[in-house]
Structure formats: C-alpha cells, structure tokens
Design an enzyme around this catalytic site. Structure first.
Site, PDB file in Angstrom:
ATOM      1  N   ASP A 216      45.068 -18.449  30.692  1.00  0.00           N
ATOM      2  CA  ASP A 216      43.633 -18.416  30.428  1.00  0.00           C
ATOM      3  C   ASP A 216      43.385 -17.074  29.741  1.00  0.00           C
ATOM      4  O   ASP A 216      44.243 -16.195  29.745  1.00  0.00           O
ATOM      5  CB  ASP A 216      42.845 -18.542  31.742  1.00  0.00           C
ATOM      6  CG  ASP A 216      41.382 -18.911  31.478  1.00  0.00           C
ATOM      7  OD1 ASP A 216      40.730 -19.401  32.390  1.00  0.00           O
ATOM      8  OD2 ASP A 216      40.915 -18.715  30.321  1.00  0.00           O
TER       9      ASP A 216
HETATM   10  C1  GLC Z   1      37.425 -18.838  29.759  1.00  0.00           C
HETATM   11  C2  GLC Z   1      37.681 -20.021  30.658  1.00  0.00           C
HETATM   12  C3  GLC Z   1      38.530 -21.088  30.023  1.00  0.00           C
HETATM   13  C4  GLC Z   1      38.228 -21.118  28.536  1.00  0.00           C
HETATM   14  C5  GLC Z   1      38.778 -19.832  27.967  1.00  0.00           C
HETATM   15  C6  GLC Z   1      38.431 -19.694  26.473  1.00  0.00           C
HETATM   16  O1  GLC Z   1      37.353 -17.664  30.478  1.00  0.00           O
HETATM   17  O2  GLC Z   1      38.178 -19.759  31.966  1.00  0.00           O
HETATM   18  O3  GLC Z   1      38.200 -22.331  30.663  1.00  0.00           O
HETATM   19  O4  GLC Z   1      38.855 -22.240  27.923  1.00  0.00           O
HETATM   20  O5  GLC Z   1      38.305 -18.676  28.653  1.00  0.00           O
HETATM   21  O6  GLC Z   1      37.058 -19.556  26.308  1.00  0.00           O
END
Ligand code: GLC
Length: 659
Positions: A216
């Site tokens: 993430d």
């Molecule tokens: C965010 C989220 C994830 C998302 C990623 C990109 O913090 O946790 O679900 O796809 O970052 O935005």
C-alpha cells in the site's frame, strides 16, 4: 529482461511516481494505476483535482445486493472509465472484514462475513479484468481499523486468521487478480508488506498466487525487507527506496537473484497490462443506468410499519440536511468525482407520483435549536411536516466516513437525532432515509418513525433508485451484509484498543458470529431486509452425494401480488466440536426473482470446507464427525427451514474425543 541493468531492475521495484510503474526511460511501456473501488479516481493535473467518472454504489451497498452478477456489472462499468482515461489497473476491490462498525473504511468493504465478501469480490475482479483492466485485491491482511493504521499491530491468532481474515482473499483469488496490495498494519509484529510468512508462505505458496504483490502507499518501511518477503513493488517512488535496496545488496541481506525475481514479476505485470485487449462497451449514459440499477438492487428496507411504503400519493415533504444532495460516496482514496447532475429528491418523486400527490422540499440546515437563527430553520421544518401524509427525512453520517480515521460513535450526530424526534411530535408518518456508509445505532429514534430505508453511499444513481423504491416502481430486495447492533457496547470490539497492539481477543466472533454466539439482541440482523412482497419457504431436501458433499434444495414461493427478488441464505451449524465454533456460518446464498404466486426450487451445494474449521494442531482444514444442522433463512435470525445430517468420516481422519 536481458537488456535491463541491475539498476533498472532495482528501479522497477520502486515504481516511477505516485501512480506509474518504471518505464526504463521508454524501454518499457507505461503502466498507469488508479483508485478506486467505486469508480475511477484519477488525478487531473497536480493541483489535487480529480477527473470526473461514473460514481457507482459503494461496496458496502453493492454487498447488500447479495448478487455477484451485479459485482461483475459494477466493475465492468468502472472499467470503461478506466480505459477511456488510460488507467491500466484499478486499485480495487478491498475485502477487509468489518470487525468493528466504527472502521472509517467500512463503506469500501463488503461484509462482516468472509464467504459473502469473497464471492462478491471474486465477481468484481472478473468483471474488471473481463475488459482488460487489472484488479488489485486489497488490503492483505487484517487492516480492520483506520486508527494508527501504519503502526498499530493487528495481533491475530492463526485459527482466526484462517477462518475470518484470510478466506475472503482466498475466494477472491479464484478470479486471478493481477495483483494483491499489502495492508498498512503490522500483522503479529511484522509489517504486512515485509511479512514473509504472510506474503511468501500463505499468499504465494499456500494460496498459489502468482501475480504481483505491491505495498500500500507508504506501507513498506525498508525495500530490502520487502524483497525478502517477496513483495515486488513499493509505492510510491522515493529515492531512498533505491538506496535501501543497494544497502541490502551490499550487506548481503538480499541477493541480485532475489531482485531479478521481483523484477520479472513486475515485467509480467506490465506485459499483462499491455497485452490484455481492452474494450469499452458502454456509453456514459449506460454507465449511469448501471449505477442506478445496482443501487436499486442494494437499497435495504429496514422498517415499514403499517406498510406506509410504497408511497401511494398525498402530501409528501422531503427534508433533512442531506436531502438536497445525499452523500453518494465515502471519502479518502475511494472518493469519486462525478459530473452527473442529480435531480432533487422532490423532482424524482414528483416525476413518479404525478397527479396522485404533491411533493415539497425543505432542506433544513439542522443546527442547534438553542441557536435562534437555527431555531427558525428547524421550526420551518416542523411546520412543513405538520398534516402531511408522509415526511421523508434524510439523515446520515455524511463525509465523516473516510479512510485515515474511524468513527467515534455509532449514533448520528445529536442534532440529526433531535430533528427526527422533534419531527415525530408534529407528524407520525415519518420515513427516515439513512445515508451512512456503515452500521448506525438507531435506538434514539427508531420507535418514533414508521419506516427506515438504508440508502447508504449508493453512488450517483442513488436518488433515482430510491425514488423507484419509495414509489413502488421497484420492490426493495437488498439485505444487510453487516449487522446493525443496538449499541456500540454490544459490539465485540467496542471502542477498540488505542494501544501499540490491537489484539483480536474476540477471535472468530465478529459480526453475526458474535451476536449469535453471545445471544445478543441486535437492531437489524445480518442478512435482514424487508420487501413489499412476502415469501414462503418449504420442502427442504438435503441429499448426500459424497462423504462431505451434499445438495440442498428447497422451494421459495412469492405469496404476494408484487413481483420481487428474495435473497435466500444457507447457514451450517456444527452442533458439537472439539473447538469453540460460531453458532452458525453462512455457506450459501442466492437471489431469486419471483413473479406473484411463482415458486422456484433453489439448489445449493455444500462441500468439505462448508463443514470444516481450521485445526491449528493438524495444520489443516478439518471436518469433525458428528451432527450438523443445515439452516435455510431469510436472514441470519429468520431461519425458515432446518435439517440435520451426520458426517461420519474414516477413523484415521478423526481424533479420539468424539470418535
Ligand atoms: C491509500 C489506500 C489504498 C489506495 C492507495 C492509493 O492509502 O490505503 O487503498 O489504493 O493508498 O491511493
């Protein structure tokens, strides 16, 4: 691969920026990734603007449809916006379990039950990838709160992980998503994005996942440790990430071969992104129509005293702070911007009720009635309701539901609760429309209203779908994919632990597993939803087809004059076990369309995993001989048919306690 230098390979593991993979200075095609589960959320330039896209029902509402075909439709609709704007990959769906209704991202997840969540996510992934857009299954795993999500460890015992927090991923992986995204949180003391047991042991070796694993955003904390765990891609790009890989190589902590293996995985991902044919099949209008259709099938009728719904006409007023513009989606990375111009609820109702009645709207700013300015507005609201045949009050949590923070209460804000209670003094015919992304404690006002409709975060088609339901043009057929408890104190986690470690001491017992096993009353149970129609269940037959293979069939009949859909649910209960088990668990469901008077025979299959629990001592899923109950219900608390079976597996598979 042969042409890539070691530096190129290392760069591949670090991405290019916030949304793109490294393209080796043009040697590799560009691959663009974008959020999110409810529609394309693509940055439009650097100033934080976002391109407009079709805003679909949020996953919590999609799950309330209990129709995997609609999950396919939702994702294949979003895929068209992705293709139009050049996103090769959509960072969705999320399948984290709803361990606590306070979790700020529950609107982005499907359910408190892994079987329902997994089945919906599997078809969502198939729908997305059917158009050549890659899916990224997330957040792996046990990311069940937003509080301190980058640092607080989720401490979960193995049986709970296997039976509650992993199965939705296991089922969804059957659709072969191109990628899996790590969770932010540490799991049992090791960051998910650096957790070799979880990523290499469970995901790759046990579940057989051969796609790309990405962190993430900012969920990995050292690139060399990430590589050791076989996580391929660290997002977003930062120079320091390259330096950490070099440091890992120089110290011998990681090898060039390990970097090459990760780089190869990324190349395969790039190849899929570029070689899979992409095809747009829907116009913008058709995408909107799909948003309306899915919302219509997902709205849940929770209360309907004196059959006040569907509206027959008469004098109707629409009010509440959200009536002018309901919140159609939650915040954070899943927030979609649509340029669709929703009509007001009054207009939508007028268009359907016509001369049979009149519809007025008083979208009151609900302030504190101690405040003279606000007080006038509230009095105006009360006056508008007096003598009407129906008062529709929009109430909800609004944008307070979002990534990065949890709710602190299950109740609506006191001003909204007060408005509903005060309104009931001037008119008894109140219909509350709940515009919230997760369960709400309705105890302060539910007895003062005649009807309650869960609109949820239902996307840009919410008002059209709701107007169809309220006026009877469509029959409500949604059912709850998460329990509505009576109060926060009744929930398994309560306010949660704000300590360094969040130990999942409730174990398997979340959602209906908790309320059933602890025999707690709930406001509205898992799987519950009313209809304008009535259904009769009969003729349950359970046929043994193998040691643990059974066919379950039963008849559902629409005994009303309204065509409708009914979500039938199949639960299994292990009557005696050597370990503690939830009272019952969902192992099958189906949505059945029935004309007035029509009967249909529903058939479902049960197999080994329908009866098994994960035995940690035996390190495998295990079915214990003995009595099992097969329960067929209209909800988890409304069991209509039941049968008992005895499973008798060979001696060598069993233990001595019951054999
Ligand atoms: C965010 C989220 C994830 C998302 C990623 C990109 O913090 O946790 O679900 O796809 O970052 O935005």
């Amino acid at each position: 691969m042969k042409k890539l230098t070691l530096q190129d390979k290392m760069r591949l593991l670090c991405g290019r920026n916030s949304w793109e993979l490294y393209n080796a200075n043009g040697e590799l095609p560009e691959v663009f990734m974008s959020d999110g589960p409810h529609g394309l959320r693509m940055a439009d330039g650097e100033n934080g603007a976002v391109k407009s896209a079709t805003a679909m029902p949020n996953l919590h509402m999609l799950a309330n449809s209990w129709d995997p075909e609609l999950a396919f439709l939702e994702a294949s609709t979003i895929a068209d916006d992705c293709i139009e704007f050049g996103a090769d990959v959509l960072l969705a769906p999320g399948v984290n379990m709803k361990r606590t209704p306070l979790c700020g991202r529950n609107f982005e997840y499907f359910s408190e039950d892994p079987f329902l969540a997994g089945k919906m996510a599997k078809m969502y992934i198939e729908g997305l990838q059917s158009k050549g857009v890659g899916a990224v299954l997330k957040h792996f795993c046990a990311n069940n709160r937003e509080f301190d999500r980058l640092f607080q460890t989720s401490e979960v015992d193995e049986r709970t992980l296997r039976e509650i927090y992993l199965p939705a991923f296991e089922i969804a992986l059957e659709a072969k998503p191109w990628a899996v995204m790590s969770a932010y949180n540490p799991l049992n003391g090791v960051y998910a994005a650096e957790n070799e047991w979880l990523m290499k042991g469970v995901l790759r070796e046990e579940f057989g996942f051969d796609g790309l694993i990405m962190s993430d955003w900012d969920a990995a904390h050292h690139s060399a440790r990430m590589v050791k765990a076989t996580v391929d891609l660290r997002m977003p790009y930062a120079d320091a990430h390259m330096a950490e890989l070099q440091e890992g190589l120089d110290s011998g902590f990681i090898t060039e071969q390990e970097i090459t293996e990760r780089a190869e995985n990324i190349l395969r991902f790039i190849e899929r992104a570029k070689k899979t044919p992409k095809k747009i099949s829907l116009t913008k209008v058709q995408r909107h129509e799909n948003a309306v259709k899915i919302a219509r099938e997902s709205i849940v009728l929770l209360k309907n005293e004196e059959d006040i719904l569907p509206l027959k006409g008469g004098n109707i007023v629409v009010t509440g702070s959200l009536s002018a513009q309901p919140c159609y989606g939650g915040g954070g990375s899943a927030k979609v911007t649509t340029d669709y111009k929703c009509k007001s609820m009054e207009e939508e109702l007028r268009a359907r009720i016509g001369d049979a009645g009149s519809v007025s709207g008083t979208s009151v700013i609900i302030g504190d009635d101690k405040d003279p300015l606000m007080n006038f507005g509230l009095k105006r609201g009360y006056k508008s309701a007096y003598g009407k045949d129906a008062v529709i009050i929009f109430a909800g949590t609004g944008y307070c539901e979002s990534e990065a923070h949890d709710r602190t209460s299950l109740r609506l804000d006191p001003l909204q609760e007060n408005y509903i209670c005060e309104m009931s003094r001037y008119n008894k015919n109140i219909i509350v429309v709940l515009n919230s992304g997760s369960a709400v404690d309705v105890s302060a006002w539910i007895d003062k209203v005649k009807a309650l409709v869960l609109l949820g975060f239902a996307g840009e088609g919410a008002q059209e779908a709701l107007a169809d339901i309220l006026t009877g043009r469509a029959c409500p057929c949604g059912k709850l994919a998460e329990t509505f408890p009576i109060s926060l104190d009744d929930t398994p986690v309560g306010r949660g632990a704000n300590t360094m470690v969040d130990r999942y001491k409730e174990g398997l017992f979340i959602g209906y597993r908790w309320y059933d096993t602890s025999e707690k009353e709930v406001a509205f149970p898992f799987g519950y939803g009313l209809s304008y129609a009535r259904f009769d269940y009969s003729n349950l037959v359970v046929t043994k087809q193998g040691e643990t293979d059974y066919e379950v069939s039963f008849t559902v009949k629409n005994i009303s004059q309204t065509e409708a859909k009914e979500v039938v649910q199949l639960y299994v209960r292990d009557v005696f076990a050597m370990v503690e088990r939830p009272f019952k668990e969902l192992k099958g469901f189906q949505k059945v369309f029935l004309k007035p008077g029509e009967s249909k025979t529903v058939q479902m299959k049960l197999q080994y995993r329908s009866f098994a629990y994960y035995n940690v001592a035996m390190k495998k899923w295990h079915v214990e001989n003995g009595d099992f109950e097969i329960l067929v219900g209209a909800s988890s608390r409304d069991i209509r048919l039941r049968a008992s079976i005895v499973i008798d597996l060979p001696f060598e598979t069993q233990n001595s306690l019951f054999y």
